[in-house]
Scaffold this active site. Structure first.
Site, PDB file in Angstrom:
ATOM      1  N   ALA A 156      -4.825 -46.152 -44.971  1.00 21.99           N
ATOM      2  CA  ALA A 156      -4.809 -45.154 -45.908  1.00 21.99           C
ATOM      3  C   ALA A 156      -4.022 -43.860 -44.978  1.00 21.99           C
ATOM      4  CB  ALA A 156      -6.285 -44.575 -46.484  1.00 21.99           C
ATOM      5  N   MET A 199      -3.613 -41.805 -40.564  1.00 23.89           N
ATOM      6  CA  MET A 199      -3.827 -42.119 -39.238  1.00 23.89           C
ATOM      7  C   MET A 199      -3.570 -40.583 -38.698  1.00 23.89           C
ATOM      8  SD  MET A 199      -4.503 -43.825 -36.694  1.00 23.89           S
ATOM      9  CE  MET A 199      -4.795 -43.014 -34.976  1.00 23.89           C
ATOM     10  N   ASN A 223      -2.910 -38.838 -36.110  1.00 27.43           N
ATOM     11  CA  ASN A 223      -2.109 -38.566 -34.904  1.00 27.43           C
ATOM     12  C   ASN A 223      -2.362 -37.323 -34.560  1.00 27.43           C
ATOM     13  OD1 ASN A 223      -1.099 -41.380 -34.823  1.00 27.43           O
ATOM     14  ND2 ASN A 223       0.224 -40.756 -36.485  1.00 27.43           N
ATOM     15  N   HIS A 260     -11.226 -36.652 -43.999  1.00 24.10           N
ATOM     16  CA  HIS A 260     -11.569 -37.482 -43.043  1.00 24.10           C
ATOM     17  C   HIS A 260     -10.319 -37.295 -41.840  1.00 24.10           C
ATOM     18  CE1 HIS A 260     -12.813 -41.619 -41.325  1.00 24.10           C
ATOM     19  NE2 HIS A 260     -11.539 -41.424 -41.073  1.00 24.10           N
ATOM     20  N   GLU A 261      -9.053 -37.363 -42.182  1.00 28.01           N
ATOM     21  CA  GLU A 261      -8.270 -37.127 -41.075  1.00 28.01           C
ATOM     22  C   GLU A 261      -8.413 -35.946 -40.362  1.00 28.01           C
ATOM     23  OE1 GLU A 261      -6.996 -39.827 -40.101  1.00 28.01           O
ATOM     24  OE2 GLU A 261      -7.555 -40.999 -42.049  1.00 28.01           O
TER      25      GLU A 261
END
Length: 1004
Positions: free
Chosen positions: A406, A408, A410, A442-443
């Site tokens: 979904a 990442m 970084n 979330h990210e």
């Protein structure tokens, strides 16, 4: 890292459905696949007997808090970073093969498989180690500890016309112990030249040879003399590689704009794929700073973790972007992209520049505006919540068409698959908006918990992922306070789902040992994400949210007085969870017997497996309990349960009152009662369900269905509980019921008496369906906040009505589809489009399927494209389903990450289950080659195709297939066998009992 998750669908009766679209967030909500997919659990590791003392739960709470506080302290100590001057470049090494400059493409010799030039085979060096009677350092599962990287200077040239790139990496390394070997990771790269020099002195250290050791994905440099301890050196490597057409490393993707296919390159390094893009020390413990430069054609732009410092334009139409130096970070958070996207930007009140990059047409339509706006608000929220500022000058959000997950996280460059960040307000449902929101929440949480502080190794990935998963609900509550995500939706979307997985004999502890890189995927599953989140939520609710938040900010001394390892063992090193059984003592007033045991769906497994049946599983459980009657429920009390069986006095208990345990389901366990208490609870729900809280009504439904499935309860109890739903006006209990009913439906949908079950469910749904009706038209976006609960309830009921064959629901769906076809204007209400599309495809002729197929190809709105594709899997026509399965492997027709969903949704369709199972077996080599290395994707596919197989013949087919293909995905196949065995066993033991009760119920 967020995994795809179809949040709005019901969780499977078989635990395998929790695996998601590998966050796997919102997706199809059609009839063929209505609820969450599942991330595969892994085989459990060896558990040991754990002695539990009365103080351990309080210690557990303090210890998790201590871990979080230690994280925050580390954050505060490591946030600062300075710009460092780049070390003087070492002399250019002699190339092993003449590449010259880079006029048009990286020169590759991948067929050779080994770098040219001064190179020896590993066995020559291994002979020396054999004489020493020691294993060579490159054969170890982890990198040797005699070196550590300090700084990388990485210069890349990307050739998008032939999808190659070349690079030069200069690594400043510190020698901790003398050695004449340099061992670092490299995989699928073509090494051209290597040079080693003493840092700052320019004194070359002669390279004797270098070679790749593919078994461990490492690159070995053999020196003529040993590096000296406590000295620094510069390692220069010149290499080239492909921009792969896959999903990991530095890979390519594409999209169509104005009829022209355009390409982009993007990275996905977590957990172990940075080594595919440049030689590096690719373990999380090896943090270093990075200085990145990317040369590309001027028609493209490049992005990386840090802002561009300078751009150098050349006369031949090329440009080199030089990025600022990063702070200390692990390799798997490094990222870059080469694309021709456009962007929009905003700035936080503290000056952080936030940009969202996407396809030019998506930016022009404003599809990224929602994500951009909430990102700014969420950065400010997290800065205030944690009292730690965001640590980089910018954050870029990149929306790409193809990605294995979904999203990442970084550091400074978060990458999202388009379906999890782009949102067109005119055609996106509330459920889609919710999924986009929670992936972003979330990210962004990872920018604090994950990017700033990373694990030394992978055993404790559950802490950072569990924390980010929990904060999906906390952060969404900040954006939409009326949605009650943490108190309600967390139950159905996290707690109920992960308890399905953790109730399997093939489950595993939340923290498990990882010895080799190939085992890392075992720790990235819903046990880590969702159980970790459930444990953190249990802590937050036990302490109180304000105290929990203050602890994260200020309690810096916690942990000095707690043996963290001892306290954490019972929850992190012990798989599963307990079921608490509360029984009234018939001979003594006000006395109850409270017992605990390890809950497991296959009770016979305790007999077969000594480790499961040795009674060593014991938890210290904070059991909250309340007593109620027809009009009142008492305040909750807490009982600490630490033994296998205990007697407790409950003061207000009498013959007419009932007991309720685990108030609001804040604890990570199930609760069972004697049949008399279950009857009293059912009676209460029928008389006045609002005496029991919304959360506990949902919890009773979920516990009853799962206790019955495991044989703790008669099969009729859960079906009797849901009879009260005709009066239920809250979304959460309906959502819990639909999640429980869907997998049961899939176990029965090919049986001869299925119509009896179908009729009973329709009877429970009919009254609320008539009461709520259909939405009149598209929801005003300004009303989303107030309308969420009501509109999601309406959608849930319509979905159940259409799924189980309500005639009016079918007629309404067909009318809406026909109107769309005849007028070419889509007036179908946004929040039920997926239900209508799927129902129309399943009921109507092939022309409707072809119409949906045409719309799937023509639309550019990612939310619409997703549900159109999944609607195609709803057909009753087996020829169309076979056609779709075969088309799914064409990457230009169906994106790689979406092909898995197509296969899984066909498998959920009773008309296509055997087709998908046959297709899976025939195409396994292709599928495994495509998805085998990507976390979750293979396990999601395996579980999705097999989870509803339920005959002896299908079980034998599965076992024979596994024997034929022994390589790869062993743990996923093991879990698949356990699940199908459970399905077959349930059919044998409980199916007829269920049908007998249903027949009697429908007569009365």
């Amino acid at each position: 890292m967020a995994l795809d998750e179809k949040r709005e669908k019901s969780a499977s009766f078989t635990p395998m459905m929790i695996e998601e679209d590998a966050a796997l967030r919102n997706g199809s909500r059609g009839l063929s696949g209505q609820w969450a997919d599942a991330v595969g659990v892994r085989p459990r590791t060896t558990e040991r007997h754990i002695t539990v003392h009365k103080r351990l739960v309080l210690g557990f709470a303090i210890s998790i808090l201590a871990l979080l506080v230690v994280t925050m302290i580390a954050v505060l100590l490591s946030v600062r970073f300075e710009e460092c001057s780049t070390a003087a470049a070492a002399d250019s090494p002699a190339r092993a093969s003449g590449n010259g400059s880079l006029p048009g493409a990286a020169r590759l010799n991948h067929d050779a498989g080994e770098p040219p030039g001064r190179q020896e085979e590993a066995p020559g060096e291994e002979e020396e180690w054999q004489r020493r009677r020691q294993p060579p350092p490159w054969t170890q599962l982890r990198l040797p500890r005699h070196l550590r990287p300090l700084h990388y200077n990485l210069m890349l040239s990307a050739f998008m016309e032939n999808f190659t790139f070349c690079g030069e990496v200069n690594v400043q390394i510190e020698c901790l112990n003398a050695s004449r070997y340099i061992v670092l990771h490299a995989h699928r790269v073509h090494i051209e030249a290597v040079q080693v020099a003493e840092d700052k002195l320019s004194g070359a250290v002669r390279v004797s040879s270098f070679f790749l050791y593919p078994q461990n994905q490492v690159f070995v440099v053999v020196l003529n003399r040993s590096l000296e301890a406590q000295r620094s050196y510069n390692l220069k490597i010149i290499y080239s590689a492909l921009i792969e057409n896959e999903l990991l490393g530095f890979f390519r993707s594409s999209y169509v704009l104005h009829g022209e296919r355009r390409f982009l390159g993007v990275t996905q390094f977590s957990p172990t794929h940075a080594r595919k893009a440049f030689p590096c020390f690719d373990e999380p413990i090896y943090k270093a700073t990075f200085k990145i430069s990317i040369k590309h054609q001027a028609t493209y732009l490049s992005l990386s973790n840090m802002p561009v410092e300078t751009s150098v334009f050349e006369e031949d139409g090329w440009v080199t972007d030089h990025f600022s130096q990063t702070p200390l970070m692990s390799t798997y958070y490094l990222a870059w992209a080469v694309c021709n996207f456009t962007y929009r930007e905003t700035t936080t009140k503290n000056g952080v520049v936030v940009r969202l990059y996407a396809r030019p047409d998506a930016i022009r339509r404003g599809s990224g505006d929602y994500a951009l706006n909430i990102t700014r608000r969420l950065i400010e929220f997290y800065e205030d919540y944690f009292k730690v500022p965001y640590s980089l000058p910018k954050l870029d959000l990149l929306a790409v068409p193809k990605h294995p997950y979904a999203a990442m996280e970084n550091w400074g460059l978060s990458v999202f698959v388009e379906q999890r960040i782009l949102l067109d307000p005119s055609i996106s449902s509330i459920s889609y908006l919710l999924d986009v929101t929670m992936v972003i929440v979330h990210e962004l949480c990872h920018q604090w918990f994950g990017d700033l502080v990373t694990p030394v190794w992978w055993e404790d990935v559950w802490l950072k992922e569990g924390f980010a998963h929990y904060f999906e609900f906390v952060g969404t509550d900040y954006l939409y306070p009326g949605w009650n995500m943490e108190k309600q939706r967390f139950l159905t979307d996290v707690l109920h789902e992960v308890m399905l997985l953790d109730g399997l004999a093939s489950s595993h502890p939340v923290s498990q040992e990882v010895q080799r890189a190939t085992d890392i995927d075992r720790v990235f599953d819903w046990i880590a994400y969702k159980k970790g989140a459930a444990l953190i939520r249990m802590l937050a609710n036990f302490m109180g949210h304000s105290v929990f938040q203050m602890g994260l900010q200020a309690l810096k001394k916690v942990g000095k007085f707690v043996n963290i390892q001892e306290v954490m063992d019972q929850w992190t090193l012990q798989m599963g969870y307990p079921v608490i059984t509360i029984m009234r003592n018939e001979t003594a007033d006000n006395i109850v017997v409270i017992s605990q045991e390890h809950f497991i769906y296959d009770i016979d497994a305790k007999t077969r497996d000594p480790d499961l049946g040795n009674n060593s599983y014991l938890w210290q459980i904070p059991l909250t309990i309340a007593v109620g009657n027809t009009s009142h429920i008492s305040s909750e009390a807490i009982i600490w349960v630490s033994n296998k069986s205990e007697h407790h006095r409950i003061a207000a208990l009498d013959e007419t009152s009932w007991l309720l345990g685990n108030i609001n389901q804040t604890g990570y366990f199930r609760v069972n009662y004697d049949i008399r208490n279950w009857r009293l609870l059912i009676d209460q729900l029928m008389r006045n369900h609002e005496v029991i809280s919304v959360s506990n009504r949902a919890g009773l439904i979920d516990d009853a269905f799962n206790l019955a499935r495991a044989g703790y309860l008669p099969q009729n109890i859960p079906l009797e509980i849901i009879r009260y739903l005709s009066e239920e006006k809250d979304f959460l209990p309906w959502h819990a019921a639909s999640r429980a009913l869907y997998p049961l439906d899939k176990l029965l949908d090919r049986t001869e008496n299925y119509n009896i079950f179908n009729e009973y469910i329709l009877k429970q749904v009919a009254a609320m369906y008539l009461k709520l009706g259909w939405p009149t038209n598209n929801l005003n976006r300004s009303l989303v906040q107030a309308a969420y609960q009501h509109e999601e309830l309406r959608r849930e009921v319509i979905m159940l009505a259409c799924s189980f064959g309500n005639k009016h629901c079918h007629q309404q769906a067909a009318t809406l589809i026909s109107d769309w076809i005849s007028s070419n204007r889509n007036r179908i209400p946004l929040n039920v489009r997926d239900v209508v599309y799927c129902t129309g495809v399943s009921l109507m002729d092939e022309d409707v399927w072809e119409f949906i197929w045409m719309k799937f190809h023509s639309t550019t709105a990612v939310s619409e494209k997703k549900i159109l594709l999944e609607a195609l899997t709803c057909s009753d026509d087996r020829n169309l389903l076979n056609r779709l399965l075969n088309l799914s492997l064409n990457s230009e027709v169906v994106l790689d990450q979406d092909a898995i969903d197509v296969i899984i949704h066909v498998a959920r369709n009773p008309h296509g289950r055997d087709l998908a199972w046959k297709f899976f077996r025939e195409k396994w080599k292709i599928l495994n080659a495509r998805y085998g290395e990507a976390l979750f994707m293979n396990s999601k596919l395996i579980s999705g195709v097999t989870e509803f197989l339920n005959t002896e013949e299908e079980l034998n087919e599965l076992k024979n297939f596994i024997k034929s293909y022994k390589e790869g995905a062993a743990s996923s196949f093991s879990r698949a066998v356990e699940t199908v065995e459970a399905n077959v066993r349930w059919q044998m033991l409980y199916k007829e009992e269920l049908f007998q009760w249903l027949r009697k119920s429908l007569i009365h």
